[in-house]
Write a protein that holds these residues in place. Structure first.
Motif, PDB file in Angstrom:
ATOM      1  N   SER A   6       1.033  -1.303   0.004  1.00  0.00           N
ATOM      2  CA  SER A   6      -0.240   0.092   0.043  1.00  0.00           C
ATOM      3  C   SER A   6       0.905   1.285   0.023  1.00  0.00           C
ATOM      4  O   SER A   6       0.685   1.926  -0.575  1.00  0.00           O
ATOM      5  CB  SER A   6      -0.900   0.051   0.937  1.00  0.00           C
ATOM      6  N   TYR A  24      -7.028  -4.012  -7.275  1.00  0.00           N
ATOM      7  CA  TYR A  24      -6.837  -3.643  -5.762  1.00  0.00           C
ATOM      8  C   TYR A  24      -5.312  -3.300  -5.805  1.00  0.00           C
ATOM      9  O   TYR A  24      -4.452  -3.745  -6.137  1.00  0.00           O
ATOM     10  CB  TYR A  24      -6.895  -4.976  -4.972  1.00  0.00           C
ATOM     11  N   SER A  45      -4.909  -0.365   1.059  1.00  0.00           N
ATOM     12  CA  SER A  45      -5.639   0.120   2.274  1.00  0.00           C
ATOM     13  C   SER A  45      -5.117   1.597   2.610  1.00  0.00           C
ATOM     14  O   SER A  45      -5.829   2.204   3.248  1.00  0.00           O
ATOM     15  CB  SER A  45      -5.927  -0.810   3.198  1.00  0.00           C
ATOM     16  N   SER A  77      -6.098   3.187  -1.345  1.00  0.00           N
ATOM     17  CA  SER A  77      -7.495   2.919  -1.641  1.00  0.00           C
ATOM     18  C   SER A  77      -8.466   3.873  -2.598  1.00  0.00           C
ATOM     19  O   SER A  77      -9.354   3.203  -3.380  1.00  0.00           O
ATOM     20  CB  SER A  77      -8.163   2.866  -0.029  1.00  0.00           C
ATOM     21  N   THR A  89      -8.302   1.920  -5.869  1.00  0.00           N
ATOM     22  CA  THR A  89      -8.879   0.620  -5.904  1.00  0.00           C
ATOM     23  C   THR A  89     -10.279   0.544  -6.271  1.00  0.00           C
ATOM     24  O   THR A  89     -11.038   1.028  -5.787  1.00  0.00           O
ATOM     25  CB  THR A  89      -8.576   0.071  -4.580  1.00  0.00           C
ATOM     26  N   LYS A 100     -11.938  -2.386  -6.606  1.00  0.00           N
ATOM     27  CA  LYS A 100     -12.393  -3.772  -6.237  1.00  0.00           C
ATOM     28  C   LYS A 100     -14.056  -3.660  -5.568  1.00  0.00           C
ATOM     29  O   LYS A 100     -14.554  -4.758  -5.387  1.00  0.00           O
ATOM     30  CB  LYS A 100     -11.374  -4.502  -5.388  1.00  0.00           C
ATOM     31  N   GLU A 101     -14.099  -2.689  -4.656  1.00  0.00           N
ATOM     32  CA  GLU A 101     -15.259  -2.834  -3.621  1.00  0.00           C
ATOM     33  C   GLU A 101     -16.379  -3.023  -4.418  1.00  0.00           C
ATOM     34  O   GLU A 101     -16.771  -2.212  -5.301  1.00  0.00           O
ATOM     35  CB  GLU A 101     -15.134  -1.381  -2.999  1.00  0.00           C
ATOM     36  N   SER A 159      -6.445  -9.644  -6.662  1.00  0.00           N
ATOM     37  CA  SER A 159      -7.646  -9.835  -5.832  1.00  0.00           C
ATOM     38  C   SER A 159      -9.021  -9.529  -6.318  1.00  0.00           C
ATOM     39  O   SER A 159     -10.084  -9.972  -5.748  1.00  0.00           O
ATOM     40  CB  SER A 159      -7.300  -8.647  -4.740  1.00  0.00           C
ATOM     41  N   GLY A 160      -8.738  -9.001  -7.588  1.00  0.00           N
ATOM     42  CA  GLY A 160     -10.353  -8.994  -8.378  1.00  0.00           C
ATOM     43  C   GLY A 160     -10.802 -10.325  -8.740  1.00  0.00           C
ATOM     44  O   GLY A 160     -11.713 -10.684  -9.293  1.00  0.00           O
TER      45      GLY A 160
END
Length: 462
Positions: free
Chosen positions: A129, A161, A164, A169, A172, A174-175, A239-240
């Protein structure tokens, strides 16, 4: 403590029940659901060796995710422990602001040698990160230095991703759940999902690639080349859901970035250090030379926290200020931590002495062949993989299923695997795995035998 045997009978040590109680009362875990953050009962892991973990009851598990995509050389390496202890006794800490240490100097040189092209400048961070934050701040610094204060927007992909911390973030995509965290919306623009599995029916992969490349150029034109400063991309969106962009995508998007003077940041926090059989995937696998590479995870194989932002000579030259002493005022107390750097050097040494990259290249065909066999199960919608990365994406019988139903499917597969002695990482309706790079052919078969049995069980119950 002996591997596979709980030592909680020792009255001087807390019981498993006590540890779980203290964890629930006092520890906030990553991605905790805030309606039930004190109700978690995570597995209590006691020992690890090679590709295996043991819980407090002595049950043995294959570590399918390799920790968090990171335990490349496997667990229980005595030589790593010795190198860490030796450096801790010799010099446990030194300020990166005012001192140079032997481990950090040697490691910076080594990383520059391993990185492609003119990526010769290494800024050490505390993890992935902060490496991404540093990359974005580098772009900001460069454009301020060049008198382009508005050229700050980062283009990023949905499902990507990058971390954090605040800037990581922010970029990112991905959420899927509602987030109560703020991000800096002024600094990011998201491009649509690049996953070929989600392309329209009857559209070819080649046409999908054309569309995804156009997404990037169209966004630059719409926002304005004078406002877009960087494009951040994972070689594989891990991570996706281990999303592998179509062939040629990375080369073509790099060309567009060059056309509009947009920095290309390659986030290799997962793919760097062997996951695809090479030190870095950008050049050796995808044929591109980014302006900046970020890495972490496999840099120390997870034994200690360390990340790096690797910057090209060209970017460094553009940040120079011959007429005024601008400070590159970015840094962390634990940047270039000597013990962490010593761990990274020992990790690289183990890679080289044991030919771990060659092992990845040797076992990958069998890994991917066993992965593709999983299409035989009706609940499997898509399978994606490259190197020692794999993802199973499930599909319930009905159309238009909800997020809760997707999660149930992933949880069922996760639970079935865990019951049979395999850990996977559930991601909504997916299960991803990235085992330690020292895994052998027999262990790959053990892992996929469990996966097949778990899919058989979940197929019957879903």
């Amino acid at each position: 403590m002996k591997i596979g045997n709980s030592n909680f009978a020792n009255t001087n040590e807390p019981s498993a029940d006590s540890l779980h109680s203290w964890d629930r009362q006092h520890q906030l875990h990553p991605w905790a659901a805030m309606d039930a953050w004190r109700e978690y009962d995570h597995m209590l892991v006691e020992n690890a060796e090679g590709i295996y973990l043991w819980d407090a009851s002595g049950k043995k598990f294959i570590d399918g995710p390799g920790g968090m995509w990171c335990v490349q050389i496997g667990y229980g390496r005595q030589e790593m422990a010795d190198a860490i202890a030796k450096q801790a006794m010799k010099l446990p800490y030194a300020s990166p602001w005012t001192t140079v240490t032997e481990p950090s100097s040697i490691l910076a040189k080594k990383i520059a040698e391993l990185a492609p092209g003119d990526l010769n400048n290494v800024f050490f961070t505390t993890g992935g990160s902060t490496a991404v934050d540093t990359a974005i701040r580098t772009m900001h610094f460069m454009n301020n230095r060049l008198g382009r204060p508005d050229k700050k927007i980062v283009l990023a992909r949905e499902k990507g991703y990058h971390g954090s911390t605040y800037l990581a973030s922010t970029v990112t995509g991905k959420e899927r759940d509602k987030s109560r965290f703020d991000i800096e919306n002024r600094l990011v623009h998201f491009l649509p999902d690049v996953n070929p599995y989600h392309r329209p029916e009857k559209m070819s992969v080649e046409a999908w690639c054309d569309q995804k490349v156009s997404d990037l150029e169209n966004a630059i034109k719409k926002i304005g080349p004078d406002k877009v400063g960087a494009f951040i991309a994972e070689p594989i969106l891990c991570s996706g859901g281990v999303i592998i962009p179509p062939d040629g995508y990375h080369k073509r998007t790099l060309e567009i970035c060059r056309k509009y003077d947009v920095l290309y940041i390659s986030d290799e926090v997962v793919t760097g250090f062997g996951r695809l059989g090479h030190w870095f995937a950008s050049s050796d696998v995808f044929g591109i030379q980014p302006d900046i590479i970020t890495c972490a995870k496999g840099l120390t194989s997870g034994y200690l926290p360390l990340g790096a932002c690797i910057i090209s000579d060209n970017v460094m030259k553009r940040m120079e200020s011959p007429d005024e002493a601008f400070l590159f005022s970015n840094g962390y107390t634990y940047s270039a931590h000597p013990v962490c750097c010593a761990a990274a050097l020992k990790n690289i040494e183990i890679f080289e002495e044991e030919n771990i990259l060659a092992n990845v290249q040797k076992v990958t065909p069998h890994f991917q062949e066993r992965l593709q066999r999983l299409y035989q199960y009706p609940i499997v919608g898509d399978i994606r993989g490259m190197g020692l990365l794999g993802c199973i994406e499930g599909k319930p019988d009905q159309e238009g299923y909800t997020l809760a139903e997707e999660r149930k499917l992933g949880a069922l597969l996760d639970g079935a695997c865990e019951e049979m002695g395999l850990l996977v990482r559930p991601l909504i309706n997916m299960a991803v795995f990235s085992p330690p790079l020292v895994i052998n052919l027999s262990q790959i078969d053990d892992m996929f035998d469990i996966l097949e049995n778990a899919l058989e069980k979940v197929s019957k119950s879903s």
